[in-house]
Design a protein around this motif. Structure first.
Motif, PDB file in Angstrom:
ATOM      1  N   LYS A   1      45.737  50.400  37.716  1.00 51.91           N
ATOM      2  CA  LYS A   1      44.531  51.084  38.197  1.00 51.91           C
ATOM      3  C   LYS A   1      44.773  51.687  39.570  1.00 51.91           C
ATOM      4  O   LYS A   1      45.765  51.390  40.241  1.00 51.91           O
ATOM      5  CB  LYS A   1      43.357  50.112  38.277  1.00 51.91           C
ATOM      6  CG  LYS A   1      43.569  48.966  39.265  1.00 51.91           C
ATOM      7  CD  LYS A   1      42.416  47.980  39.226  1.00 51.91           C
ATOM      8  CE  LYS A   1      42.674  46.770  40.117  1.00 51.91           C
ATOM      9  NZ  LYS A   1      41.567  45.788  40.073  1.00 51.91           N
TER      10      LYS A   1
ATOM     11  N   LEU B   1      39.753  53.695  39.011  1.00 51.13           N
ATOM     12  CA  LEU B   1      40.260  54.508  37.910  1.00 51.13           C
ATOM     13  C   LEU B   1      41.240  53.662  37.096  1.00 51.13           C
ATOM     14  O   LEU B   1      42.351  53.392  37.550  1.00 51.13           O
ATOM     15  CB  LEU B   1      40.953  55.762  38.441  1.00 51.13           C
ATOM     16  CG  LEU B   1      41.697  56.619  37.413  1.00 51.13           C
ATOM     17  CD1 LEU B   1      40.732  57.183  36.373  1.00 51.13           C
ATOM     18  CD2 LEU B   1      42.449  57.763  38.112  1.00 51.13           C
TER      19      LEU B   1
ATOM     20  N   LEU C   1      44.133  52.785  34.468  1.00 52.23           N
ATOM     21  CA  LEU C   1      45.312  53.522  34.030  1.00 52.23           C
ATOM     22  C   LEU C   1      45.907  52.860  32.790  1.00 52.23           C
ATOM     23  O   LEU C   1      45.685  51.682  32.537  1.00 52.23           O
ATOM     24  CB  LEU C   1      46.358  53.570  35.140  1.00 52.23           C
ATOM     25  CG  LEU C   1      45.943  54.260  36.444  1.00 52.23           C
ATOM     26  CD1 LEU C   1      47.002  54.044  37.519  1.00 52.23           C
ATOM     27  CD2 LEU C   1      45.701  55.750  36.224  1.00 52.23           C
TER      28      LEU C   1
ATOM     29  N   THR D   1      51.826  52.124  37.797  1.00 53.50           N
ATOM     30  CA  THR D   1      52.274  53.414  38.313  1.00 53.50           C
ATOM     31  C   THR D   1      53.792  53.416  38.510  1.00 53.50           C
ATOM     32  O   THR D   1      54.371  52.447  38.987  1.00 53.50           O
ATOM     33  CB  THR D   1      51.587  53.739  39.647  1.00 53.50           C
ATOM     34  OG1 THR D   1      51.773  52.649  40.559  1.00 53.50           O
ATOM     35  CG2 THR D   1      50.100  53.982  39.457  1.00 53.50           C
TER      36      THR D   1
ATOM     37  N   THR E   1      48.973  61.627  34.892  1.00 49.33           N
ATOM     38  CA  THR E   1      47.517  61.664  35.047  1.00 49.33           C
ATOM     39  C   THR E   1      47.145  62.340  36.357  1.00 49.33           C
ATOM     40  O   THR E   1      47.719  62.035  37.405  1.00 49.33           O
ATOM     41  CB  THR E   1      46.926  60.244  35.025  1.00 49.33           C
ATOM     42  OG1 THR E   1      47.172  59.643  33.751  1.00 49.33           O
ATOM     43  CG2 THR E   1      45.427  60.259  35.286  1.00 49.33           C
TER      44      THR E   1
ATOM     45  N   PHE F   1      43.804  63.286  38.950  1.00 44.27           N
ATOM     46  CA  PHE F   1      42.465  62.794  39.245  1.00 44.27           C
ATOM     47  C   PHE F   1      41.987  63.365  40.573  1.00 44.27           C
ATOM     48  O   PHE F   1      42.782  63.820  41.406  1.00 44.27           O
ATOM     49  CB  PHE F   1      42.451  61.264  39.291  1.00 44.27           C
ATOM     50  CG  PHE F   1      43.308  60.668  40.389  1.00 44.27           C
ATOM     51  CD1 PHE F   1      42.765  60.275  41.608  1.00 44.27           C
ATOM     52  CD2 PHE F   1      44.680  60.516  40.209  1.00 44.27           C
ATOM     53  CE1 PHE F   1      43.551  59.741  42.616  1.00 44.27           C
ATOM     54  CE2 PHE F   1      45.481  59.979  41.200  1.00 44.27           C
ATOM     55  CZ  PHE F   1      44.912  59.595  42.408  1.00 44.27           C
TER      56      PHE F   1
ATOM     57  N   LYS G   1      37.561  60.656  39.644  1.00 48.11           N
ATOM     58  CA  LYS G   1      37.356  61.253  38.321  1.00 48.11           C
ATOM     59  C   LYS G   1      38.692  61.656  37.707  1.00 48.11           C
ATOM     60  O   LYS G   1      39.452  62.401  38.309  1.00 48.11           O
ATOM     61  CB  LYS G   1      36.454  62.477  38.433  1.00 48.11           C
ATOM     62  CG  LYS G   1      36.239  63.205  37.114  1.00 48.11           C
ATOM     63  CD  LYS G   1      35.405  64.473  37.304  1.00 48.11           C
ATOM     64  CE  LYS G   1      35.264  65.254  36.003  1.00 48.11           C
ATOM     65  NZ  LYS G   1      34.479  66.499  36.195  1.00 48.11           N
ATOM     66  N   LYS G   2      38.972  61.155  36.495  1.00 49.57           N
ATOM     67  CA  LYS G   2      40.200  61.547  35.808  1.00 49.57           C
ATOM     68  C   LYS G   2      40.015  62.936  35.220  1.00 49.57           C
ATOM     69  O   LYS G   2      39.050  63.198  34.504  1.00 49.57           O
ATOM     70  CB  LYS G   2      40.561  60.542  34.709  1.00 49.57           C
ATOM     71  CG  LYS G   2      41.879  60.862  34.021  1.00 49.57           C
ATOM     72  CD  LYS G   2      42.344  59.767  33.080  1.00 49.57           C
ATOM     73  CE  LYS G   2      41.580  59.808  31.767  1.00 49.57           C
ATOM     74  NZ  LYS G   2      42.190  58.899  30.759  1.00 49.57           N
TER      75      LYS G   2
ATOM     76  N   TRP H   1      42.814  64.674  33.567  1.00 45.41           N
ATOM     77  CA  TRP H   1      43.580  64.739  32.318  1.00 45.41           C
ATOM     78  C   TRP H   1      44.723  63.742  32.357  1.00 45.41           C
ATOM     79  O   TRP H   1      45.155  63.310  33.433  1.00 45.41           O
ATOM     80  CB  TRP H   1      44.124  66.146  32.049  1.00 45.41           C
ATOM     81  CG  TRP H   1      44.851  66.795  33.203  1.00 45.41           C
ATOM     82  CD1 TRP H   1      44.325  67.648  34.135  1.00 45.41           C
ATOM     83  CD2 TRP H   1      46.237  66.639  33.560  1.00 45.41           C
ATOM     84  NE1 TRP H   1      45.283  68.029  35.046  1.00 45.41           N
ATOM     85  CE2 TRP H   1      46.467  67.445  34.716  1.00 45.41           C
ATOM     86  CE3 TRP H   1      47.307  65.919  33.031  1.00 45.41           C
ATOM     87  CZ2 TRP H   1      47.722  67.531  35.333  1.00 45.41           C
ATOM     88  CZ3 TRP H   1      48.552  66.002  33.641  1.00 45.41           C
ATOM     89  CH2 TRP H   1      48.747  66.802  34.777  1.00 45.41           C
ATOM     90  N   THR H   2      45.208  63.385  31.169  1.00 48.03           N
ATOM     91  CA  THR H   2      46.427  62.609  31.008  1.00 48.03           C
ATOM     92  C   THR H   2      47.275  63.299  29.957  1.00 48.03           C
ATOM     93  O   THR H   2      46.785  63.611  28.867  1.00 48.03           O
ATOM     94  CB  THR H   2      46.140  61.162  30.557  1.00 48.03           C
ATOM     95  OG1 THR H   2      45.439  60.477  31.603  1.00 48.03           O
ATOM     96  CG2 THR H   2      47.432  60.408  30.274  1.00 48.03           C
TER      97      THR H   2
END
Length: 619
Positions: free
Chosen positions: A249, A264, A266, A270, A305, A307, A313-314, A316-317
């Motif tokens: 996240k 957010l 995930l 990461t 991703t 944001f 706010k996401k 796109w992925t």
């Protein structure tokens, strides 16, 4: 010193990751009773309680692989003058034919590297000796250095180097670029030459009182297995939010109070975070495709991703699919409105930051993009040829199309290139067996991709760090005022047992030192963080009884102004010691300093406090 606020309502219980944690009794940053050492760290010395005893009977023992950041060293011997070597300006060479086709990833005989963040064998530092006699005690910074680098991979390279050529390459490409300015930069903003300004454009102003208070601390997530290493790489700062990656996240915090404003989720941990944010506030990460299982097995870094950094706010992925397999990436950067990813085995790709539209992706051929550096311009590092006989290139790209504006051919025998600046384009390489630390030779290019000069950093004299296998991950070295700023290794100071160092600069036009020297001050060590117009923003690590500082150094007069100083209490200094400057994510702006870790592991002792992020503010 004021205390950090309590957790906001509806947050996880104390100790939970993702929300500020109330301080231990007495308050974070206030004097505390001695605590057990942190993970891999020797015990920090306590202030003397009795009259000082005799000086030490010998130098402290050295770590097995050479001293780490902050370790006392004898001054290096003078370096002999060096004449032009490989890579020095040469007459342009005619275009070379494309090298023979290169087998695809997974071809027999290839030796892929371990995935990003793969756990390395743990080692424990030797215990440096504390002086037994009279005089000043050794600082905690000197005692924790080895633990700060518990896993260092050494990659040995060699080869004979020859003068390189540069020239135009009109081919379109399947690449992306890398590091640079914290902002996204402008699409297609080509550099026309060196920046010769020396003091204008600075935005950071010295406060009336640089003494900082602790704004908040983010507790590290629990790691149960001593062999487990979790990735929390990625941090971003806007006017209203400090965002930091956690496990699976990203959490956005109020930069003044530390209260969580958004979270957010995930797909997995990461693998990389963009050092930049677009002008309209978009940041991006590469993540693993799924959460790790109970054994902690790493997943493939295939998810990209984007944001909004202020709101969480996401947008796109996406992933890139080639021949039915998703491509893994290890680096991500932003230039203008382009998100570029690289650092895998199959080449690079790029997306529109706001919509996620694929701008280009890896193509099958004899060449592939290794990675990218972004910011003001988009620069690609590209390799061509068969495994074991690759030739590297540095290219300036159009961020929107990926088309090549110019190509500089890196000297033969070099198997790496690390971008230090994208405008002007400056990159470095590691020479011979000197690896896993930084760069030994720096190439300065002009606006058309021709070599201006080569700078040689004498072995054992300078201190900075570049990520192994990374294109845009150099810390402690920066470019501005048409100069390269690099810190020296530590050496003896004037006071007994004290250590210090300096930042010196090299001309990007001549390759010679300019005579500029930024002194850390006795007992302090200094390294550059970034440029602020013509000023150098630098971090200073203090002695055991002084806080760390952020200073702004005028590029013309070399006068330093103190922007911030952290509290000097034992608990704060101990927390900071876990954020080794050369490997931590350091963000400073407008009187606030944020320090973040990229990897977390199990603490050395159960009662040790570990943090993934610390925030400090001066008024």
């Amino acid at each position: 010193m004021s205390q950090p606020p309590p957790p906001p309502p509806n947050q996880p219980p104390p100790g939970g990751f993702g929300a500020p944690q109330p301080p231990p009794p007495g308050g974070f940053g206030a004097p505390q009773p001695p605590q057990g050492p942190g993970y891999g760290y020797p015990q920090a010395p306590q202030p003397p309680q009795a009259p000082p005893p005799a000086p030490p009977q010998g130098p402290p023992p050295q770590p097995p692989q050479g001293p780490g950041y902050g370790y006392p060293q004898a001054p290096p011997p003078p370096q002999p003058a060096q004449g032009p070597g490989y890579g020095y300006p040469q007459a342009p060479q005619p275009p070379q034919p494309a090298p023979p086709g290169q087998p695809g990833y997974g071809y027999p005989g290839q030796q892929p590297q371990q995935p990003y963040g793969y756990p390395q064998p743990q080692t424990y530092p030797m215990q440096p000796q504390v002086p037994q006699g009279g005089g000043r005690k050794v600082s905690p910074q000197l005692l924790i250095i080895v633990a700060s680098v518990v896993a260092i991979a050494l990659i040995v390279g060699g080869g004979i180097w020859y003068a390189s050529s540069s020239g135009k390459d009109d081919n379109s490409k399947d690449t992306s670029a890398g590091p640079g300015n914290p902002s996204g930069g402008s699409d297609g903003d080509e550099d026309k030459g060196g920046d010769t300004g020396t003091s204008g454009g600075a935005k950071e102003k010295a406060p009336g009182d640089p003494s900082a208070e602790v704004l908040f601390q983010v507790p590290a997530p629990e790691v149960k297995d001593k062999n487990q290493i979790d990735s929390v790489v990625g941090s971003w700062l806007t006017d209203s939010v400090y965002a930091k990656a956690g496990v699976n996240k990203i959490v956005g915090y109020d930069p003044d109070s530390g209260s969580a404003k958004w979270t957010l989720p995930l797909a997995g941990q990461t693998c990389a975070g963009s050092p930049e944010i677009t002008e309209d506030g978009v940041a991006a990460v590469v993540t693993e495709a799924a959460k790790r299982n109970s054994k902690g097995d790493h997943q493939s870094c295939t998810q990209v991703t984007a944001f909004e950094a202020s709101t969480g706010k996401k947008l796109w992925t996406k992933s890139v699919d080639i021949s039915g397999s998703k491509v893994a990436f290890g680096e991500i950067t932003i230039s203008g409105s382009t998100v570029a990813v690289g650092g895998g085995y199959s080449g690079g790709a790029a997306f529109d930051a706001r919509s996620g539209k694929v701008l280009w992706q890896p193509k099958v051929g004899s060449c592939e993009d290794v990675g990218y550096a972004g910011g003001d311009q988009l620069v690609a590092v590209r390799k061509c040829g068969d495994y074991g006989d690759e030739k590297y290139q540095v290219q300036l790209l159009d961020p929107k199309t990926g088309s090549v504006k110019w190509t500089y051919k890196v000297p033969a025998g070099i198997d790496n290139a690390k971008v230090i600046s994208t405008k002007p384009v400056v990159f470095g390489v590691d020479a011979g067996e000197i690896t896993a630390s930084g760069v030994t030779d720096v190439f300065s290019l002009d606006g058309s991709g021709k070599l201006r000069t080569k700078i040689t950093l004498a072995d054992g004299k300078y201190e900075h760090d570049c990520g192994v296998g990374k294109v845009h991950d150099c810390k402690g070295i920066t470019v501005g005022n048409d100069k390269l700023y690099v810190p020296t290794k530590e050496h003896d100071g004037t006071a007994q047992y004290s250590q210090t160092n300096e930042i010196i600069s090299f001309s990007l036009a001549t390759g010679k030192t300019t005579g500029d020297k930024i002194d850390a001050g006795d007992g302090y060590t200094i390294f550059p963080m970034r440029m602020d117009g013509g000023n150098v923003i630098a971090y200073k690590d203090g002695p055991y009884d002084k806080g760390a500082q952020v200073v702004s150094v005028n590029g013309a007069s070399l006068k330093a102004s103190e922007l911030l100083e952290t509290p000097s209490s034992e608990t704060v200094l101990k927390a900071i010691s876990g954020m080794v400057p050369e490997s931590a994510e350091l963000l400073y702006t407008d009187g606030r300093l944020f320090m973040g870790k990229e990897l977390v592991s199990k603490p050395y002792s159960a009662d040790e406090k570990e943090y993934t992020a610390l925030g400090f503010g001066a008024k």
